[in-house]
Design an enzyme around this catalytic site. Structure first.
Site, PDB file in Angstrom:
ATOM      1  NE  ARG A  78      -8.175  -0.183   3.891  1.00 54.08           N
ATOM      2  CZ  ARG A  78      -7.894  -0.598   5.125  1.00 54.08           C
ATOM      3  NH1 ARG A  78      -6.926  -0.026   5.821  1.00 54.08           N
ATOM      4  NH2 ARG A  78      -8.568  -1.599   5.654  1.00 54.08           N
ATOM      5  N   GLY A  89      -8.426  -7.532  10.876  1.00 53.49           N
ATOM      6  CA  GLY A  89      -7.353  -6.681  11.371  1.00 53.49           C
ATOM      7  C   GLY A  89      -6.937  -6.964  12.803  1.00 53.49           C
ATOM      8  NE  ARG A  90      -9.979  -3.134  15.730  1.00 53.57           N
ATOM      9  CZ  ARG A  90     -11.124  -2.664  16.189  1.00 53.57           C
ATOM     10  NH1 ARG A  90     -11.183  -2.148  17.398  1.00 53.57           N
ATOM     11  NH2 ARG A  90     -12.211  -2.707  15.439  1.00 53.57           N
ATOM     12  CE1 TYR A 127      -2.108   9.276   7.395  1.00 54.07           C
ATOM     13  CE2 TYR A 127      -3.300   7.258   6.866  1.00 54.07           C
ATOM     14  CZ  TYR A 127      -2.497   7.990   7.726  1.00 54.07           C
ATOM     15  OH  TYR A 127      -2.085   7.445   8.916  1.00 54.07           O
ATOM     16  CD  GLN A 145      -2.698   1.250   2.512  1.00 55.29           C
ATOM     17  OE1 GLN A 145      -2.150   1.675   3.525  1.00 55.29           O
ATOM     18  NE2 GLN A 145      -3.954   0.850   2.484  1.00 55.29           N
TER      19      GLN A 145
END
Length: 331
Positions: free
Chosen positions: A219, A313-314, A171, A100
């Site tokens: 993404r 993810g987590r 971002y 990424q």
């Protein structure tokens, strides 16, 4: 066979199942370089190939776009040896590897980068609460597009299986996408098509660098969940345009809200209303990440047609055997 255990058809990425290890910042790099600690981390997470796809944490395309200390760099040729080792580690474990690439924009801080932070408009980043950024000129926008292009070329040369363009979590590209942070009156602002003009130019530049057969993912911070921000309707319009431009897989997350959804933090797959809506208008595969901790929940999200791929993810960060155990439990 469970839905999670099935691969994807009509996709350039030959994936053996629907499980994705999503990009999560580790701060394990050594001044931007791939460290042994980082190699060991991705070796552990990809072991056995139970995650069909591993997406490496966001890497900065230029020093000005560095988001934080310890972030991985794709901005210099001197990191290529380490990046090749990183791709090799994941491949030997049986998973596909994506890098990424990102520019932090106004989410960058001068004490980290040594540069003034920038944004589509001179508006303080509402998620990061950074310094007032400088509004980018058109010439500077072209320079950033070139940085994305060169970075993508490095990704391919390092032996990865594809590249993901980061436009989420407040971002730079997400700042262009959101009307909260993009107040431009030129062709890079205005309606959704204006606000994704830079995305389409980045996609085209990346395609020039890597060719038509190298998968490009994006993404998208699909919704801000803030008054005056991006909406599901915006994401549907953007998704159609991204598919036309050649995006292979659309990876859905949050915009100026970050990677969480207000009032839905206890719901597994809390971006599913967005992925479901996008699948109504676009045929490219989508990745759904967000609060998914149970194999049964992941299976149901795929089986119900709300997503094509599931990002864990987590739960996988805490338990490296999550994917192995999930696949075995659903047999």
């Amino acid at each position: 066979m469970s839905h999670l255990s099935k691969g994807l058809e009509n996709c350039k990425l030959e994936l053996t199942n629907r499980l994705v290890f999503p990009p999560m910042a580790t701060a394990k790099s050594d001044n931007g370089m791939v460290s042994k600690e980082m190699l060991d981390y991705y070796d552990e997470k990809s072991k056995g190939g139970y995650f069909s796809l591993i997406i490496i944490e966001h890497s900065y395309i230029a020093p000005q776009g560095k988001a934080s200390k310890g972030q991985l760099s794709i901005a210099e040729d001197c990191n290529m040896e380490g990046l090749k080792k990183l791709a090799e580690v994941i491949h030997k474990n049986g998973s596909k590897a994506i890098m990424q690439i990102n520019h932090a924009g106004s989410a960058a801080k001068m004490e980290v980068t040594g540069y003034e932070n920038v944004s589509p408009s001179a508006i303080i980043n509402p998620l990061i609460k950074s310094d007032l950024p400088k509004e980018l000129t058109k010439e500077e926008i072209k320079e950033i597009i070139e940085y994305f292009k060169v970075a993508a070329k490095r990704v391919k040369e390092a032996g990865f299986d594809g590249v993901e363009i980061h436009s989420a979590h407040s971002y730079l590209l997400d700042q262009f996408y959101s009307p909260i942070t993009n107040k431009r009156t030129d062709e890079y602002g205005g309606d959704v098509l204006g606000r994704i003009k830079i995305h389409l130019e980045v996609i085209n530049a990346v395609k020039e660098a890597v060719g038509n057969d190298f998968p490009i993912l994006l993404r998208l911070g699909a919704c801000d969940y803030k008054e005056g921000g991006t909406t599901i309707e915006d994401s549907k319009i953007a998704a159609v345009e991204f598919q036309k431009a050649g995006i292979e897989i659309l990876d859905i997350s949050g915009g100026l809200c970050g990677y969480m959804v207000p009032d839905k933090v206890n719901e597994q797959g809390y971006f599913s209303e967005i992925t479901e809506a996008i699948k109504e208008v676009a045929s490219m595969p989508v990745i759904l990440t967000g609060g998914i901790t149970e194999p049964e929940a992941a299976e149901e999200l795929v089986a119900s047609g709300k997503t094509d791929l599931v990002g864990i993810g987590r739960a996988a960060f805490k338990d490296s055997m999550w994917a192995k155990n999930a696949i075995e439990s659903l047999k």
